[in-house]
Design a protein around this motif. Structure first.
Motif, PDB file in Angstrom:
ATOM      1  N   VAL A  56     -14.061   5.881   0.745  1.00  0.00           N
ATOM      2  CA  VAL A  56     -13.310   5.764   1.993  1.00  0.00           C
ATOM      3  C   VAL A  56     -12.502   7.032   2.199  1.00  0.00           C
ATOM      4  O   VAL A  56     -11.790   7.477   1.323  1.00  0.00           O
ATOM      5  CB  VAL A  56     -12.352   4.550   1.910  1.00  0.00           C
ATOM      6  CG1 VAL A  56     -11.483   4.482   3.133  1.00  0.00           C
ATOM      7  CG2 VAL A  56     -13.164   3.272   1.768  1.00  0.00           C
ATOM      8  N   GLN A  57     -12.641   7.614   3.332  1.00  0.00           N
ATOM      9  CA  GLN A  57     -11.839   8.793   3.622  1.00  0.00           C
ATOM     10  C   GLN A  57     -10.464   8.378   4.093  1.00  0.00           C
ATOM     11  O   GLN A  57     -10.328   7.475   4.907  1.00  0.00           O
ATOM     12  CB  GLN A  57     -12.496   9.613   4.745  1.00  0.00           C
ATOM     13  CG  GLN A  57     -13.605  10.523   4.282  1.00  0.00           C
ATOM     14  CD  GLN A  57     -13.163  11.472   3.183  1.00  0.00           C
ATOM     15  OE1 GLN A  57     -13.732  11.503   2.123  1.00  0.00           O
ATOM     16  NE2 GLN A  57     -12.127  12.234   3.462  1.00  0.00           N
ATOM     17  N   ASP A  85     -11.583  10.430  -6.015  1.00  0.00           N
ATOM     18  CA  ASP A  85     -12.418   9.444  -5.374  1.00  0.00           C
ATOM     19  C   ASP A  85     -11.578   8.247  -4.964  1.00  0.00           C
ATOM     20  O   ASP A  85     -10.766   7.753  -5.737  1.00  0.00           O
ATOM     21  CB  ASP A  85     -13.515   8.987  -6.334  1.00  0.00           C
ATOM     22  CG  ASP A  85     -14.475  10.119  -6.599  1.00  0.00           C
ATOM     23  OD1 ASP A  85     -14.821  10.832  -5.647  1.00  0.00           O
ATOM     24  OD2 ASP A  85     -14.846  10.289  -7.764  1.00  0.00           O
ATOM     25  N   LEU A  86     -11.746   7.823  -3.764  1.00  0.00           N
ATOM     26  CA  LEU A  86     -10.956   6.713  -3.268  1.00  0.00           C
ATOM     27  C   LEU A  86     -11.784   5.465  -3.410  1.00  0.00           C
ATOM     28  O   LEU A  86     -12.698   5.210  -2.646  1.00  0.00           O
ATOM     29  CB  LEU A  86     -10.607   6.968  -1.794  1.00  0.00           C
ATOM     30  CG  LEU A  86     -10.010   8.361  -1.571  1.00  0.00           C
ATOM     31  CD1 LEU A  86      -9.863   8.641  -0.100  1.00  0.00           C
ATOM     32  CD2 LEU A  86      -8.685   8.495  -2.279  1.00  0.00           C
ATOM     33  N   ILE A  87     -11.469   4.736  -4.431  1.00  0.00           N
ATOM     34  CA  ILE A  87     -12.363   3.640  -4.795  1.00  0.00           C
ATOM     35  C   ILE A  87     -11.663   2.308  -4.639  1.00  0.00           C
ATOM     36  O   ILE A  87     -10.762   1.991  -5.378  1.00  0.00           O
ATOM     37  CB  ILE A  87     -12.798   3.778  -6.254  1.00  0.00           C
ATOM     38  CG1 ILE A  87     -13.459   5.139  -6.449  1.00  0.00           C
ATOM     39  CG2 ILE A  87     -13.746   2.677  -6.625  1.00  0.00           C
ATOM     40  CD1 ILE A  87     -13.530   5.527  -7.889  1.00  0.00           C
ATOM     41  N   VAL A  96      -5.069 -12.312  -0.808  1.00  0.00           N
ATOM     42  CA  VAL A  96      -4.977 -11.398   0.324  1.00  0.00           C
ATOM     43  C   VAL A  96      -4.194 -10.149  -0.052  1.00  0.00           C
ATOM     44  O   VAL A  96      -4.595  -9.024   0.253  1.00  0.00           O
ATOM     45  CB  VAL A  96      -4.318 -12.129   1.523  1.00  0.00           C
ATOM     46  CG1 VAL A  96      -3.905 -11.140   2.572  1.00  0.00           C
ATOM     47  CG2 VAL A  96      -5.275 -13.150   2.098  1.00  0.00           C
ATOM     48  N   ILE A  97      -3.074 -10.377  -0.727  1.00  0.00           N
ATOM     49  CA  ILE A  97      -2.248  -9.217  -1.113  1.00  0.00           C
ATOM     50  C   ILE A  97      -3.020  -8.321  -2.075  1.00  0.00           C
ATOM     51  O   ILE A  97      -3.037  -7.098  -1.931  1.00  0.00           O
ATOM     52  CB  ILE A  97      -0.935  -9.670  -1.789  1.00  0.00           C
ATOM     53  CG1 ILE A  97      -0.161 -10.611  -0.871  1.00  0.00           C
ATOM     54  CG2 ILE A  97      -0.083  -8.468  -2.138  1.00  0.00           C
ATOM     55  CD1 ILE A  97       1.097 -11.157  -1.496  1.00  0.00           C
ATOM     56  N   SER A 130      -7.580  -2.111  -1.584  1.00  0.00           N
ATOM     57  CA  SER A 130      -8.281  -1.323  -0.585  1.00  0.00           C
ATOM     58  C   SER A 130      -7.538  -0.039  -0.258  1.00  0.00           C
ATOM     59  O   SER A 130      -8.027   0.782   0.515  1.00  0.00           O
ATOM     60  CB  SER A 130      -8.476  -2.144   0.696  1.00  0.00           C
ATOM     61  OG  SER A 130      -7.216  -2.339   1.298  1.00  0.00           O
ATOM     62  N   LEU A 131      -6.373   0.129  -0.831  1.00  0.00           N
ATOM     63  CA  LEU A 131      -5.622   1.357  -0.588  1.00  0.00           C
ATOM     64  C   LEU A 131      -6.283   2.526  -1.288  1.00  0.00           C
ATOM     65  O   LEU A 131      -6.864   2.359  -2.347  1.00  0.00           O
ATOM     66  CB  LEU A 131      -4.193   1.235  -1.145  1.00  0.00           C
ATOM     67  CG  LEU A 131      -3.208   0.327  -0.427  1.00  0.00           C
ATOM     68  CD1 LEU A 131      -1.913   0.299  -1.223  1.00  0.00           C
ATOM     69  CD2 LEU A 131      -2.964   0.820   0.986  1.00  0.00           C
ATOM     70  N   PRO A 132      -6.171   3.711  -0.712  1.00  0.00           N
ATOM     71  CA  PRO A 132      -6.643   4.900  -1.419  1.00  0.00           C
ATOM     72  C   PRO A 132      -5.884   5.053  -2.737  1.00  0.00           C
ATOM     73  O   PRO A 132      -4.744   4.620  -2.857  1.00  0.00           O
ATOM     74  CB  PRO A 132      -6.284   6.054  -0.471  1.00  0.00           C
ATOM     75  CG  PRO A 132      -6.117   5.418   0.859  1.00  0.00           C
ATOM     76  CD  PRO A 132      -5.668   4.019   0.631  1.00  0.00           C
TER      77      PRO A 132
END
Lengths: 198, 153, 347
Positions: free
Chosen positions: A98-99, A115-117, A136-137, A143-145
Motif C-alpha cells: 500500500v502506498q 514495505d508497508l505490509i 475492528v480496532i 492496516s496502517l503503514p
C-alpha cells in the motif's frame, strides 16, 4: 518499563538470572509490539525470541545501561523489519503493498523504502462482548503503514513516552508526534462508524 | 481560521504537535465550532480505543526457547574457545574457570551485528544438499523436513 | 537334586550371565562404543515419543513439535506444532514420504542412503568425549560431545539414554561453533503398542515424485547425459571421501551433485550448464530483485561468491566462476576449508 541499570550491568557480565529479570520486565511490551506489528501470534513468538537472542548477543555493546529500554526497542523494530523484508515472509503470507497517501507527509524525502505490509489476519477475538469492537480496532491498526503502526503501538499500547519512542526509532521527537497525528487521522477514518459522538 | 484548515491540523493539535501560535488559532476556532469540537473528540476517542486493547501475555515457552539457546551458546563458546587457547595442565582449575568466563564474556561482548538473513526462494542446490544429509548420523529429520515440506516449494 | 532347586540355579545363572554380557552397564563402555550403539538404536528401536526441535533457518528460528513412531525400520513423524503442523513424514525402506492432508498429496523423495560404515569414518574424523549426565524425558542419559579432529567442521552434542542407547537430545553446532538446532524428546516410550495401520500411506491421494537423486557412476563418460564433462574435486579437505554422485534431471538443465563426506558432515559439489544470456550466472540472486547477501572472495585469483548461514546443516555456499558451467560448492565447513577447496581444485 522500569529497568534497574544494575540488572543490565549484571546481564552484560553474563548473568543469566539478571537477563531473565530483564526479560520478565520487558517481554510483555515487546511481545505485544511484535504481535500488533505482525498481526500473528506465532510470528510474534518467533520475533520476540529473536529480539531477546539478539539482545543477549549484543548486550556487551550497550554503553549506557540506562538506555536499555530504548536500545531494546531499537532491536525489536529491526527484528520486525528484517522479518518483514524477508522473502520467506512473502512466501508465507499474502502481501498487499500500500502506498502511503499523505501528500503533506513531511518525511517524503526519507525514502526509507519500508514495505508497508498490512497484517494478514486479525487476531481471533476471545471476549464475546467486546469481540467485534476489538476486531475492528485491530484491523484498523494493522492496516496502517508500518511507520505509523509502530508509533501507535509503542505509544498507545506499550505506553512509551514520545522521547523514548524517538530514541528507539532514531528520529526526532517532532517526527514521532507528526506520525502519531497522521496515524490518528487515518484511524479516525477507518473507525468512523465507532468514534462519532452523534 | 476556516473549518477545512482546522481539520487539516486537528490531528496534530490532538497530539500536541502544534506550535503555540497555531494552538491559539485552533482553540479560538473550536470555541465557536461544534462540528470541529466533535471531530476533535473523535480523534481523541481513537486514542482511547487503541489504548483499550488488552495486552496479551506472552506464552511461557518463549523464555524456554531463549534459555536453551543462550545456555548452549554460552557453554559452546566457553568450551570451544578455551580448549583452543589454554593448556589446562599449566593453569590451576580456578584460574581456568575464571579465564573461561572472561573469554566467553569478551566473545559475547564483541558485537557481531546480526546479518540480515535475506533468503529468497530456497535454491535447488541448497535443498538438494540438505536433503542428501537425511541419513547422516544424528541428524534431525524433523528439521530437515522443512526443506521438503509443502510450504517451502 | 530336587526340581525346584535346579530351576532356581538355572534362573540365577541366566540372570548372572545376562548381567555380565550387558557389559557391566554404560559406565564402563567407551564413548565410541556408546555412540555406535546409539547410532544403531536411533534407527532400530521401537519407540513412541514427542520430540521438539528448535532450528535456525535463514528466515529465523523455527520451532517444531512432532509425535514420533518408529518400528521395524519405519518411522513416522506427525507435526503437532510449527510451520508443518498437520503434515506427516513417513520413512520406509529409504524412501521419504511427505504427507499433506491439507492438499491430499504425498511427495516422495529418495535421499541417498548412507552406508553403515559411515560411523567408522565418522569416528576417524571426530573424537567423542563424555560430558556428564543428565535427565531427559525422565530418563538418565549420558552426554557425549562429538568434536571434529580437523578444524573447521561442525560438532554435535548428544544425550543418550543410558539404558536403551537411544539419543534423546541432540544439539547441532555449525562449523563456526554456533548452535544451529536443538532437538529433544519431551516424552518417550519404548516398545510401545503400535496401532494398526500406522505406517500406511493414504490411498487415492495425488502422489508426486521428487526426482533428484538418480545415482550415477562417475567412472563412465557422462558428457552426453549432462551436456558437459564434470570437474571433480581431486584435492579434498582432510577426512573427506567421495560418497556418491547424483543427477537431478528435473532441474532446468541437468544438475550434477557430487557428495563428499567425512562420516558426519557433507560437502556437495554442484555443476550444471549456465543458461545463456544471464550474465555472470550467479544464479541464486535472480528473481524479482530478491537478493541473497553474498561476499566476493578473491581466491586463487578467481572471484568467487560466498553465501553464509544458508540454513541448518547447510553452512556456506561458494560459487566458483567458470566460462560454461555454474559451479556451486555447499557445505558446513569453515571459510578456510572452502578457500582451500577452491584454490586446490580450480586453478
Amino acid at each position: 518499563m522500569m529497568i534497574d541499570p544494575r540488572t543490565v550491568k549484571r546481564a552484560q557480565n553474563g548473568d543469566h538470572k539478571a537477563f531473565k529479570r530483564l526479560y520478565d520486565s520487558t517481554s510483555l511490551g515487546i511481545y505485544n509490539l511484535m504481535l500488533r506489528m505482525s498481526g500473528n501470534r506465532e510470528t510474534a513468538e518467533d520475533l520476540t525470541q529473536e529480539v531477546y537472542l539478539r539482545v543477549w548477543r549484543s548486550l556487551g555493546g550497550l554503553k549506557s545501561p540506562k538506555a536499555f529500554v530504548t536500545w531494546l526497542h531499537r532491536i525489536a523494530i529491526n527484528v520486525y523489519r528484517d522479518w518483514a523484508k524477508s522473502a520467506s515472509h512473502r512466501l508465507e503470507e499474502m502481501r498487499v503493498e500500500v502506498q502511503a497517501q499523505n501528500q503533506d507527509d513531511p518525511e517524503d524525502e526519507d525514502n526509507e523504502d519500508l514495505d508497508l505490509i498490512p497484517s494478514s489476519h486479525p487476531l481471533p477475538d476471545e471476549e464475546a462482548l467486546r469481540g467485534e469492537m476489538r476486531d475492528v480496532i485491530e484491523r484498523a491498526i494493522s492496516s496502517l503503514p508500518e511507520k505509523y503502526r509502530a508509533v501507535v503501538i509503542m505509544h498507545h499500547i506499550e505506553g512509551l513516552g514520545l522521547k523514548e519512542i524517538a530514541k528507539s526509532l532514531d528520529v526526532a521527537q517532532g517526527t514521532v508526534m507528526s506520525r502519531l497525528a497522521r496515524a490518528r487521522a487515518m484511524l479516525r477514518e477507518k473507525l468512523s462508524g465507532y468514534v462519532e459522538g452523534d | 481560521m476556516r473549518c477545512e484548515e482546522v481539520r487539516e491540523i486537528l490531528p496534530e493539535y490532538s497530539v500536541g504537535a502544534l506550535k503555540r501560535r497555531k494552538v491559539r488559532d485552533v482553540e479560538r476556532h473550536l470555541e465557536i465550532c461544534p462540528d470541529c469540537r466533535r471531530e476533535l473528540a473523535a480523534l481523541r476517542k481513537v486514542g482511547e480505543m487503541v489504548e483499550s486493547l488488552p495486552l496479551e501475555k506472552p506464552p511461557a515457552d518463549i523464555w524456554d526457547s531463549i534459555a536453551v539457546r543462550i545456555e548452549a551458546e554460552s557453554q559452546a563458546r566457553g568450551e570451544v574457545l578455551w580448549r583452543r587457547w589454554l593448556k589446562p595442565k599449566l593453569i590451576p582449575a580456578w584460574a581456568t574457570l575464571a579465564l573461561m568466563g572472561l573469554i566467553a564474556w569478551i566473545y559475547l561482548g564483541l558485537i557481531r551485528s546480526p546479518q540480515q538473513k535475506t533468503q529468497p526462494v530456497i535454491p535447488l542446490e541448497l535443498k538438494q544438499h540438505v536433503v542428501a544429509a537425511w541419513d547422516s548420523p544424528f541428524s534431525d529429520t524433523a528439521a530437515l523436513a522443512l526443506y521438503i515440506g509443502e510450504g517451502t516449494q | 537334586m530336587r526340581k525346584g532347586a535346579f530351576i532356581w540355579i538355572v534362573i540365577t545363572l541366566i540372570t548372572m550371565l545376562s548381567a555380565i554380557s550387558s557389559g557391566g552397564g554404560i559406565a564402563s563402555q567407551s564413548p565410541e562404543s556408546i555412540l555406535k550403539g546409539a547410532y544403531k538404536a536411533e534407527d532400530t528401536l521401537q519407540v513412541h515419543g514427542i520430540k521438539e526441535t528448535i532450528a535456525t533457518l535463514p528466515k529465523g528460528t523455527v520451532k517444531v513439535r512432532v509425535e514420533l513412531w518408529q518400528s521395524n525400520g519405519k518411522r513416522l513423524q506427525i507435526y503437532l506444532a510449527g510451520p508443518l503442523v498437520g503434515d506427516k513424514v513417513l520413512e520406509m525402506k529409504g524412501d521419504v514420504y511427505y504427507i499433506s492432508p491439507k492438499l491430499r498429496r504425498v511427495t516422495v523423495t529418495h535421499p541417498p542412503i548412507v552406508p553403515n560404515s559411515a560411523i567408522d569414518l565418522m569416528l576417524r574424523n571426530y573424537r567423542v568425549e563424555r560430558a556428564g549426565e543428565d535427565l531427559i524425558a525422565e530418563r538418565r542419559c549420558v552426554i557425549l560431545w562429538i568434536k571434529p579432529v580437523h578444524r573447521g567442521n561442525p560438532s554435535r552434542k548428544v544425550w543418550i539414554d543410558s539404558e536403551t542407547l537411544f539419543p534423546l537430545r541432540k544439539e547441532s553446532y555449525n562449523s563456526n561453533g554456533e548452535l544451529e538446532s536443538v532437538s529433544m524428546f519431551t516424552e518417550i516410550e519404548y516398545a510401545p503398542d503400535i496401532p494398526e495401520g500406522l505406517f500406511k500411506l493414504p490411498e487415492g491421494w495425488m502422489t508426486v515424485e521428487r526426482p533428484g537423486f538418480k545415482p550415477i557412476d562417475l567412472d563412465r563418460d557422462l558428457s552426453s547425459e549432462l551436456g558437459f564433462k564434470p570437474i571433480l574435486l581431486k584435492n579434498l579437505p582432510e577426512g573427506y571421501v567421495l560418497s556418491g554422485a547424483f543427477i537431478n534431471a528435473a532441474a532446468p538443465g541437468p544438475l550434477l551433485q557430487v557428495k563428499y563426506t567425512d562420516g558426519m558432515n557433507q560437502i556437495s559439489l554442484f555443476e550444471r550448464i549456465k543458461v545463456r544470456g544471464r550474465g555472470m550466472g550467479m544464479g541464486w540472486m535472480r528473481g524479482r530483485g530478491r537478493r541473497m547477501m553474498g561476499r566476493k572472495m578473491m581466491w586463487g585469483r578467481k572471484a568467487c561468491m560466498m553465501f553464509e548461514d544458508i540454513g541448518v546443516q547447510a553452512g556456506r555456499a561458494v560459487m566458483v566462476p567458470h566460462p560454461r558451467l555454474l559451479i556451486t560448492i555447499v557445505g558446513d565447513v569453515s571459510e578456510e576449508i572452502m578457500r582451500h577447496i577452491v584454490e586446490e581444485n580450480f586453478r
